[in-house]
Write an enzyme that holds these catalytic residues in place. Structure first.
Site, mmCIF file in Angstrom:
data_model
loop_
_atom_site.group_PDB
_atom_site.id
_atom_site.type_symbol
_atom_site.label_atom_id
_atom_site.label_comp_id
_atom_site.label_asym_id
_atom_site.label_seq_id
_atom_site.Cartn_x
_atom_site.Cartn_y
_atom_site.Cartn_z
ATOM 1 N N LYS A 186 5.351 -2.490 47.455
ATOM 2 C CA LYS A 186 5.384 -1.749 48.727
ATOM 3 C C LYS A 186 5.526 -0.239 48.483
ATOM 4 O O LYS A 186 4.938 0.570 49.197
ATOM 5 C CB LYS A 186 6.531 -2.260 49.608
ATOM 6 C CG LYS A 186 6.233 -3.640 50.181
ATOM 7 C CD LYS A 186 7.372 -4.224 50.986
ATOM 8 C CE LYS A 186 7.038 -5.643 51.427
ATOM 9 N NZ LYS A 186 8.133 -6.339 52.089
ATOM 10 N N ASN A 193 12.286 -9.487 64.861
ATOM 11 C CA ASN A 193 12.827 -9.690 63.519
ATOM 12 C C ASN A 193 14.338 -9.669 63.598
ATOM 13 O O ASN A 193 14.892 -9.065 64.514
ATOM 14 C CB ASN A 193 12.411 -8.527 62.609
ATOM 15 C CG ASN A 193 11.033 -8.699 62.036
ATOM 16 O OD1 ASN A 193 10.299 -9.586 62.443
ATOM 17 N ND2 ASN A 193 10.688 -7.849 61.108
ATOM 18 N N LYS A 242 4.777 -14.992 83.651
ATOM 19 C CA LYS A 242 5.544 -15.871 82.765
ATOM 20 C C LYS A 242 4.710 -17.108 82.402
ATOM 21 O O LYS A 242 4.156 -17.763 83.300
ATOM 22 C CB LYS A 242 6.829 -16.289 83.474
ATOM 23 C CG LYS A 242 7.748 -17.084 82.587
ATOM 24 C CD LYS A 242 9.017 -17.477 83.316
ATOM 25 C CE LYS A 242 9.833 -18.418 82.460
ATOM 26 N NZ LYS A 242 10.916 -19.037 83.197
HETATM 27 O O1 PMT Z 1 19.934 -3.896 60.692
HETATM 28 P P1 PMT Z 1 20.860 -4.647 59.767
HETATM 29 O O2 PMT Z 1 21.362 -5.934 60.388
HETATM 30 O O3 PMT Z 1 21.959 -3.773 59.244
HETATM 31 O O4 PMT Z 1 19.995 -5.112 58.503
HETATM 32 C C1 PMT Z 1 19.475 -4.164 57.634
HETATM 33 C C2 PMT Z 1 18.048 -4.541 57.168
HETATM 34 C C3 PMT Z 1 18.100 -5.800 56.328
HETATM 35 C C4 PMT Z 1 17.127 -4.726 58.355
HETATM 36 C C5 PMT Z 1 17.545 -3.313 56.310
HETATM 37 O O5 PMT Z 1 18.387 -3.124 55.223
HETATM 38 C C6 PMT Z 1 16.123 -3.551 55.790
HETATM 39 O O6 PMT Z 1 15.902 -4.153 54.772
HETATM 40 N N1 PMT Z 1 15.139 -3.008 56.531
HETATM 41 C C7 PMT Z 1 13.692 -3.201 56.287
HETATM 42 C C8 PMT Z 1 13.209 -4.454 56.977
HETATM 43 C C9 PMT Z 1 11.721 -4.677 56.810
HETATM 44 O O7 PMT Z 1 11.022 -4.680 57.776
HETATM 45 O O8 PMT Z 1 11.298 -4.793 55.561
HETATM 46 P P2 PMT Z 1 9.738 -5.055 55.150
HETATM 47 O O9 PMT Z 1 9.801 -5.342 53.708
HETATM 48 O O10 PMT Z 1 9.123 -6.060 56.050
HETATM 49 O O11 PMT Z 1 9.027 -3.665 55.413
HETATM 50 C C10 PMT Z 1 8.897 -2.672 54.412
HETATM 51 C C11 PMT Z 1 9.015 -1.307 55.026
HETATM 52 O O12 PMT Z 1 7.916 -1.077 55.916
HETATM 53 C C12 PMT Z 1 10.263 -1.076 55.828
HETATM 54 O O13 PMT Z 1 10.739 0.220 55.549
HETATM 55 C C13 PMT Z 1 9.804 -1.222 57.263
HETATM 56 O O14 PMT Z 1 10.578 -0.379 58.136
HETATM 57 C C14 PMT Z 1 8.373 -0.722 57.195
HETATM 58 N N2 PMT Z 1 7.454 -1.364 58.169
HETATM 59 C C15 PMT Z 1 7.290 -2.717 58.218
HETATM 60 C C16 PMT Z 1 6.396 -3.273 59.101
HETATM 61 C C17 PMT Z 1 5.668 -2.447 59.985
HETATM 62 N N3 PMT Z 1 4.821 -2.934 60.867
HETATM 63 N N4 PMT Z 1 5.850 -1.114 59.925
HETATM 64 C C18 PMT Z 1 6.721 -0.568 59.038
HETATM 65 O O15 PMT Z 1 6.873 0.665 58.997
#
Ligand code: PMT
Length: 399
Positions: free
Chosen positions: A335, A210, A288
């Site tokens: 969420k 990501n 690979k």
């Molecule tokens: O790192 P930077 O360049 O400073 O950018 C910051 C950011 C944009 C990455 C940060 O501010 C941000 O938004 N982080 C969350 C990114 C994300 O994965 O969002 P999501 O909406 O897909 O996930 C929701 C939540 O579930 C998040 O807290 C994520 O950490 C968590 N998650 C997601 C997928 C997964 N398999 N397990 C998780 O725990």
């Protein structure tokens, strides 16, 4: 967010080769808004000149206790009255011994003896000297006398050997000084922060991932530690260096991040998941994959770490991020509920200046109660600072 804005930092420079790095420290403090004045011992002047530090501080540099200065008639007392913090860097073995004995045979030692403000000592010397029991005893005495000490870093020393004794990195000294001025309102709490992307390998050379530089999560960890929390940062691969005072656990994949987070979960008070965890992973093959015209990848869902944390939540405060490109608040609200969170930080990642990689971010907060806050575009450190304020408020309500 400039905690050092207009703070007065008096820097005492002593006779160590690391004196050549003090101009960078002065610059770094000034860039954060601090005003800097300097005292130099005779030994320090063998390595850099007072003129260098005068030009950088735009102030007179003080070297002699017997020289009269009309702005500071009693120089060794008036200078430390001006200071909010006295930083002795680099601190040679000689100065450490003198401070431990309470000697006052020059301007720097006299100023330290009469100093009404906290003093930070940053030792720098050869490893054998640093590890010498006499130096260690003197450092212990300084600690008991209430001096603040930074440990020297390990690395290449001027004498050509590797070992402990280097002046700590300028960034670390600056962070220590910044942290000193923060309120310690998270003291006693344990905070776990995740940051960065995860990488899911499909073969030994390729992965899917990501976007995430880690800046947002690293900033949160820095501020949590500066405000007194025992802070653990678990991060996927980034080019960032964790802040001084933050315990760091590097991971690569979602599975590794999950294992690291769960192993600490019972023991922490707050979890902040800022990591951009990959939602899918390919099947891994150990050789690979050969180049072909077309490659069909089959992806399976990774485990949702935050969902698991929500299921197992007991005393922990659980904060998630939501990175969205549309229906920001609706998706973030969904969420929050689905993952049983206390607070979610909604991040519209396609807004200019917000989201991935940038130094700034623009977020909205949604609380479990349904209350919302929309924050303006701010630096990621300012976002981290406000977020910690809100977390502190919730912790106070729970206690
Ligand atoms: O790192 P930077 O360049 O400073 O950018 C910051 C950011 C944009 C990455 C940060 O501010 C941000 O938004 N982080 C969350 C990114 C994300 O994965 O969002 P999501 O909406 O897909 O996930 C929701 C939540 O579930 C998040 O807290 C994520 O950490 C968590 N998650 C997601 C997928 C997964 N398999 N397990 C998780 O725990």
């Amino acid at each position: 967010m400039q905690v050092l804005k207009n703070k007065h930092i008096l820097v005492g420079v002593t006779g160590s080769i690391a004196a050549y790095r003090i101009p960078d420290l002065i610059r770094s403090l000034q860039n954060k808004g601090a005003q800097v004045k300097a005292i130099m011992t005779k030994g320090a002047q063998a390595f850099i000149t007072p003129l260098t530090l005068s030009a950088l501080t735009r102030n007179q540099v003080y070297t002699d206790i017997f020289e009269f200065h009309s702005e500071y008639p009693i120089i060794h007392l008036n200078l430390t009255d001006w200071a909010d913090l006295f930083v002795i860097a680099p601190a040679s073995a000689d100065i450490i011994a003198k401070l431990a004995q309470g000697m006052a045979d020059d301007l720097l030692t006299s100023a330290a003896l009469g100093c009404p403000r906290p003093i930070l000592v940053c030792p720098a010397m050869n490893t054998r000297m640093y590890l010498n029991p006499a130096v260690q005893r003197n450092l212990n005495i300084l600690e008991k006398l209430g001096f603040h000490l930074m440990k020297p870093a390990t690395g290449n020393l001027a004498c050509g050997v590797q070992g402990q004794g280097r002046l700590p990195d300028i960034e670390d000294i600056t962070t220590w000084i910044e942290s000193f001025f923060f309120p310690k309102d998270l003291k006693g709490y344990k905070v776990l922060v995740t940051a960065g992307p995860t990488q899911e390998f499909l073969d030994p050379v390729r992965f899917i991932s990501n976007r995430s530089s880690g800046k947002m999560g690293f900033a949160i960890a820095k501020i949590a530690a500066a405000r007194g929390a025992k802070t653990i940062l678990i991060s996927g691969p980034t080019s960032l260096r964790p802040s001084y005072g933050v315990e760091f656990i590097p991971v690569v994949s979602c599975a590794e991040m999950k294992e690291a987070v769960l192993s600490l979960y019972e023991d922490v008070d707050v979890v902040i998941m800022a990591a951009a965890v990959a939602d899918f992973r390919p099947c891994y093959v150990s050789q690979k994959i050969k180049k072909t015209e077309r490659l069909n990848l089959e992806l399976e869902k990774t485990e949702d770490i935050l969902f698991v944390l929500g299921q197992r939540k007991r005393h922990q405060l659980l904060i998630g991020f939501a990175a969205e490109t549309k229906d920001l608040l609706k998706e973030a609200q969904r969420k929050l509920q689905q993952k049983n969170l206390d607070l979610i930080v909604a991040n519209d990642v396609i807004q200019p200046g917000a989201g991935f990689e940038s130094e700034t971010n623009k977020v909205s907060l949604i609380y479990r109660s349904g209350a919302r806050e929309n924050w303006p575009l701010m630096s990621k450190e300012a976002v981290a600072m406000r977020l910690i304020d809100r977390i502190k408020r919730i912790l106070c309500r729970i206690c």
